[in-house]
Each structure stands twice: as C-alpha cells, then as structure tokens.
Design a protein around this motif. Structure first.
Motif, mmCIF file in Angstrom:
data_model
loop_
_atom_site.group_PDB
_atom_site.id
_atom_site.type_symbol
_atom_site.label_atom_id
_atom_site.label_comp_id
_atom_site.label_asym_id
_atom_site.label_seq_id
_atom_site.Cartn_x
_atom_site.Cartn_y
_atom_site.Cartn_z
ATOM 1 N N VAL A 137 -61.018 -38.797 -39.533
ATOM 2 C CA VAL A 137 -60.881 -39.741 -40.645
ATOM 3 C C VAL A 137 -59.831 -40.781 -40.264
ATOM 4 C CG1 VAL A 137 -61.641 -38.238 -42.499
ATOM 5 C CG2 VAL A 137 -59.254 -38.170 -41.761
ATOM 6 N N PRO A 138 -59.967 -42.012 -40.744
ATOM 7 C CA PRO A 138 -59.049 -43.080 -40.328
ATOM 8 C C PRO A 138 -57.574 -42.761 -40.556
ATOM 9 C CG PRO A 138 -60.932 -43.998 -41.478
ATOM 10 C CD PRO A 138 -61.042 -42.515 -41.621
ATOM 11 N N SER A 139 -57.293 -41.926 -41.546
ATOM 12 C CA SER A 139 -55.892 -41.623 -41.855
ATOM 13 C C SER A 139 -55.281 -40.563 -40.941
ATOM 14 C CB SER A 139 -55.776 -41.157 -43.312
ATOM 15 O OG SER A 139 -56.651 -40.074 -43.564
ATOM 16 N N MET A 140 -56.078 -39.997 -40.026
ATOM 17 C CA MET A 140 -55.592 -38.920 -39.156
ATOM 18 C C MET A 140 -55.357 -39.435 -37.736
ATOM 19 S SD MET A 140 -57.287 -35.208 -38.181
ATOM 20 C CE MET A 140 -57.018 -34.470 -39.791
ATOM 21 N N LYS A 141 -54.115 -39.435 -37.302
ATOM 22 C CA LYS A 141 -53.785 -39.758 -35.921
ATOM 23 C C LYS A 141 -53.887 -38.493 -35.074
ATOM 24 C CE LYS A 141 -50.506 -43.311 -37.439
ATOM 25 N NZ LYS A 141 -49.085 -43.741 -37.415
ATOM 26 N N LEU A 142 -53.794 -38.665 -33.758
ATOM 27 C CA LEU A 142 -53.847 -37.502 -32.875
ATOM 28 C C LEU A 142 -52.753 -36.492 -33.211
ATOM 29 C CD1 LEU A 142 -54.648 -39.040 -29.369
ATOM 30 C CD2 LEU A 142 -56.089 -37.462 -30.673
ATOM 31 N N VAL A 143 -51.561 -37.000 -33.515
ATOM 32 C CA VAL A 143 -50.442 -36.103 -33.800
ATOM 33 C C VAL A 143 -50.507 -35.517 -35.204
ATOM 34 C CG1 VAL A 143 -48.863 -37.121 -32.137
ATOM 35 C CG2 VAL A 143 -49.013 -38.093 -34.448
ATOM 36 N N ASP A 144 -51.569 -35.851 -35.946
ATOM 37 C CA ASP A 144 -51.786 -35.246 -37.262
ATOM 38 C C ASP A 144 -52.826 -34.135 -37.208
ATOM 39 O OD1 ASP A 144 -50.015 -37.035 -38.559
ATOM 40 O OD2 ASP A 144 -51.590 -38.558 -38.677
ATOM 41 N N MET A 145 -53.482 -33.968 -36.053
ATOM 42 C CA MET A 145 -54.545 -32.965 -35.959
ATOM 43 C C MET A 145 -53.980 -31.556 -36.070
ATOM 44 S SD MET A 145 -57.291 -34.177 -33.063
ATOM 45 C CE MET A 145 -56.222 -33.720 -31.701
ATOM 46 N N PRO A 146 -54.714 -30.653 -36.693
ATOM 47 C CA PRO A 146 -54.321 -29.240 -36.630
ATOM 48 C C PRO A 146 -54.281 -28.761 -35.177
ATOM 49 C CG PRO A 146 -55.984 -29.582 -38.323
ATOM 50 C CD PRO A 146 -55.880 -30.873 -37.561
ATOM 51 N N LEU A 147 -53.466 -27.759 -34.919
ATOM 52 C CA LEU A 147 -53.276 -27.291 -33.546
ATOM 53 C C LEU A 147 -54.528 -26.646 -32.968
ATOM 54 C CD1 LEU A 147 -49.626 -26.018 -33.943
ATOM 55 C CD2 LEU A 147 -50.396 -27.854 -32.427
#
Length: 556
Positions: free
Chosen positions: A192-202
């Motif tokens: 989703v546009p609001s999710m950056k790579l560093v926002d992804m679950p592990l």
C-alpha cells in the motif's frame, strides 16, 4: 503502485456483498487466490509430513535392535532417502514458504493478491506430481542413495527410482523459483502507498531474504541433478571418475544449494518468530532494523559456507580454514535475532498461549542446535564426527526443533485469521508438551551416539549402541503420538471452535484489520498504515494493542 489497488474480481467492487468466500471444492481447483493457494500448500505439506513421519517411525522401530528384524536393509535405505527428501522438500519448505508466505504476504502489505496469481497457482500444482513421483518410486525399489544422492551410489542402485527422485526434486525446485520471483515482485511493487520498506512486518523481510537465496542457489542444484540424470540414463560421464568425470564437482553443486536450503527452511520461521513473540509478549520488537538486516546478512553469508559439508572430501587446508571462518560468521546475524527475541520477551506481559509456547520452545531448541552447528563448522572437530549420529542430532534440533516448532507456532497464531475460529488451548498445550519432550528424548541422546562413533544411515549397528537407540525410538513414538492432539484440535476447532473475531490477539499488522477469514478481495477498501507493526504502548497504541476504529478504511 496503482496495480496493488485493483481487485482480483471486479464484481466485488460493484456488489461487495457477493463473492466473499470460497466454497470447499474451490480448494481442489486451479484457484488463483493467494489465500486458497496458501491453504493448499499447508494441507498438502502436512499430509506429506505425516507420510515422512511414518517412515521415521518405521526406521526407528528397525533401529531399536542391532539386527535387521523389522524391515529389509534395502527398504531401510529407501525409507531413509525419501524420509529426508519429503521432510525437506515437501513439508518444511512448502509449508513455511508456500503456505504461510502465500497466505500472509499480500495481507501484511495491503495487497489484494500476489503479483502473478496464475504463476502462483502453477507453482503449487508442481508439488503434487513431485510427491507422487517420490511415492511411486517405491514400486521400483525406491531411491536408495540418501537425500544427497551422491554418485557413484546414485548411479548404480535402483536407476528408475533414482530418476523419478531427481525429476521430483527438479519439479519442487522449479516451484520454488517461480514462487520466489512472485514474492519479490509482490513485496517490492504491491505494498500500500503508505507502507515503506522499513514499515514492513519482519516476516516480509524474511521472505525477501528467502526469495533472493532461492533464486541464487536453486538453479545450481537443478543443474547438478540434470547432469546426474544424464549419467544414469544417457551414458554421459559427468560424475564417473573412471571415464573422466569428477565426483567432487557434484558435491559442490549439491551443497551450494543444500546448505542455503537450511536457511530457506529457517528464515521464514525467523519471520514467524518475529511476529508471534511481540504480539504475545505485548511489547515492541527489540531491534527491528537489526532483525531485518540480519536476514539479508544470512542470505549473503549463507552462500559461502557450503564446503563445511565436505571437510572429509579431500578439501585442501586453505579451503577448510576459509569455510570454517565463514561458517562461524553466519552465526553472528543469527545471534542478533536470538538476542532481539530474548530482549523482546524480557519484561513483557507474556501470554503463554500455544503459539507462544512453541515460539519459546523453538528458541531453546534452535540455540542448542546452533551451538552444535558451530562445533560442526570447525574442521578440526567435524572430521571426527562427520557422518555420525552427532550430525543427525544437530540438524534435527535445527530443523525439527526450529522449523517444525515454528510452523506449529504459526498454525496456532494465524488459525483464527484463516478460519474465524480459535484453536483449543488445552489441546494446544498438550500438543506442545508431548512434542517438546518427544523431540529431546529422540534427538538429545543421538549426540552421545555420534561421539561414541555410531555411523548414520545404517540399519545394523554395534550392539553396544542398543540402549541409547531404544531411548531414541521411545522418543520417536512419543513424537508420533504428539501429532494426534494437533489433528484433533485442527478438525474440531475448524468446525466447533470459539468464534475468533477479526483480531483476537489485538495485533497491529495489517492482516488483522480485515475479516476472519478474509473476504476474497481481502478488504472492501484497502487499509491505511498509520503506525508501525510492533508499536505496542507507543504512539497512542495501548499495550493491549487496541486499534482505533476507522471512518472509511481499515487502519493499522
């Protein structure tokens, strides 16, 4: 990025009240929904887990006495070969990667499906014929050269069965390559546009590392096996020393994939651990970026450790030294994860659910198996215990105590999301206790067997090893019994379990913002990310994980 917001079926936009759930018979078809494919992987792999487990019980029954009084040694060799093959290629890899990866990745990043749905379905449907080839090989004597298929043994025993075995592994490898391409494109392009790579679950980070590793290593194994297939059937001599071939080249080709295969099996499990532990400890994950980047470090360093399997194959001293060092280095990013999980548990409001028990059990087992792995990575020690039961004990602690415990933790954690029902905690705890005791009773004594010099892959042995083998056999029977409460729990909870609600664990990752089970398109309106996946007690989030109610879209 706009592609991520297109529904798989336009009818759901015009009439969202329809087409929200699949029928039971859809799970037996060429379905392109990632959730259906994920469940297909999980069910098929669990069936093969039971088959591979049955083979293990038969072998342990044979090993309860020094003499071949249960099955013929030739059949023992076939069971040994195909037990290892099934457990790796048809249980752990498809369950952890294909099953939970397919089901969870689009939900975790706010996508409606995988990037290439038809390719995703094709990747799954390569697995059933692979399994049938392996089982069918028993009608031709069964492949008997071990799961490593080392020539010249693999070229002179049960040639038809060995050829079927090779074709099965090539099919599974092709499935892995197709799936890896799909995961990478999905994770990179369809968040989703609001999710950056560093926002992804592990878990997503672990699947990135797993996919890169699979794409780098799997073709090498396929090449080696195809050359072996030519040697067996078409008169070539790639691995025939008396005709100018080279046996050691095969070992390099095999282990260049097959040691990274350990990380293919454990990296998704590391991702599962990083999802289960903070939710059930009610704490933010400790060292998010360290865990994420350590997965990539394992992916890179893991490609340069394969020769520690070949320390007794005429490896020159300089090569032994290099791969000893690289093997010890790969333990560093793994240790980063271990310490991060322990720090997450420290001071947390721990809920000892079945999922958490298996996660903590995994932590203890994997640390123990990792320590023995460090010893085996040291050439001076490895040459003394190579091809003994010490090695068997090590990799079962890593793969059963690690991967299988992680798969069980994932089942208990995400079963409510998949079915809308809670699993029974009483049966779950019984399952954990039996599995934990059975695992240690089966594999802990094997270290002593190895140190005393008992070789692996044998049906007959020195009577001096009888008592320890009998202890291991009792443990194997207990492990077999431990599966019974789990199966009962699955079937009972699927039909009669307590209604779970959309977010029974009060978790913060995106998959918990949709229905349980999710509708076909995952969401009526795609979610909006407004906080990190593990911010319990941070940025206005309660330590109990409450999520504020959105006005027009799910919020996480």
């Amino acid at each position: 990025m706009a592609q991520a917001q297109l529904p798989m079926n336009p009818e759901t936009v015009d009439n969202p009240s329809e087409h929200k759930a699949w029928k039971w018979y859809d799970y037996f078809t060429f379905n392109v929904d990632h959730k259906v494919i994920g469940i297909q992987y999980l069910v098929l792999s669990f069936v093969f887990y039971l088959i591979g487990g049955l083979m293990a019980v038969v072998m342990r029954s044979e090993l309860s006495t020094p003499d071949p009084d249960v099955i013929d040694p030739t059949l023992y060799n076939a069971l040994l070969t195909n037990h290892g093959t099934i457990m790796i290629f048809l249980w752990i890899v498809p369950a952890a990667i294909g099953g939970f990866g397919n089901y969870l990745i689009p939900l975790m990043i706010g996508a409606r499906d995988m990037a290439f749905p038809k390719l995703n379905a094709l990747a799954f449907w390569l697995n059933p014929p692979a399994g049938l080839l392996i089982l069918g090989s028993f009608f031709f004597g069964g492949a008997q050269a071990g799961w490593t298929a080392y020539p010249p043994l693999s070229e002179i025993t049960a040639n038809t069965a060995q050829s079927m075995w090779i074709l099965a592994i090539v099919l599974v490898g092709t499935s892995s390559i197709l799936g890896s391409v799909n995961f990478l494109v999905t994770l990179i392009k369809m968040r989703v546009p609001s999710m950056k790579l560093v926002d992804m679950p592990l878990f997503c980070w672990s699947m990135v590392a797993t996919s890169v590793l699979a794409l780098a290593s799997t073709p090498v194994l396929a090449a080696g096996l195809v050359l072996l297939l030519f040697d067996i059937n078409f008169g070539t001599a790639f691995f025939k020393p008396d005709e100018g071939g080279n046996l050691i080249i095969y070992q390099h080709l095999f282990w260049f994939y097959s040691h990274p295969a350990v990380y293919l099996m454990i990296l998704p499990i590391f991702g599962i651990m990083s999802e289960v532990v903070p939710v059930h400890a009610r704490k933010p994950i400790f060292g998010y970026k360290a865990i994420a980047y350590s997965s990539l470090a394992i992916c890179i360093v893991g490609l340069f450790v394969w020769v520690h399997h070949m320390f007794t194959s005429g490896t020159p001293p300089w090569m032994r030294l290099f791969f000893t060092v690289s093997t010890l280095i790969v333990a560093v990013p793994t240790g980063v994860k271990i310490f991060s999980w322990v720090a997450t548990l420290w001071g947390g409001k721990i809920r000892f659910t079945s999922a958490m028990l298996f996660a903590v059990g995994l932590l203890s087992m994997f640390v123990f198996g990792g320590i023995s792995g460090v010893t085996l990575g040291t050439a001076a020690f490895d040459v003394h215990v190579h091809d003994t039961y010490y090695v068997v004990a090590h990799f079962h602690y890593v793969l059963f105590g690690g991967s299988v415990f992680g798969i069980y933790a994932a089942f208990y954690h995400w079963f409510p999301k998949m079915t809308g029902r809670m699993m029974n905690e009483g049966l779950g705890k019984l399952h954990f206790i039996l599995t934990f005791i059975g695992t240690n009773l089966t594999f802990l004594p094997m270290h002593e067997l190895g140190l005393q010099g008992m070789p692996r892959r044998v049906a007959m042995y020195d009577p001096a090893f009888t008592f320890i083998n009998q202890i291991c056999t009792v443990g194997a029977y207990l492990l077999a019994i431990s599966v019974v409460p789990f199966i009962i729990n699955l079937l009972w909870s699927w039909k009669r379990g307590d209604v779970a609600g959309d977010n029974p664990w009060n978790a913060l990752t995106l998959e918990w913002t949709t229905n349980s089970p999710p509708i076909i398109e995952n969401w009526e309106v795609l979610p909006v990310l407004r906080h990190g996946p593990y911010e319990y007690g941070m940025n206005g989030q309660s330590s109990e994980g409450a999520i504020e109610t959105p006005e027009d879209a799910p919020v996480a």
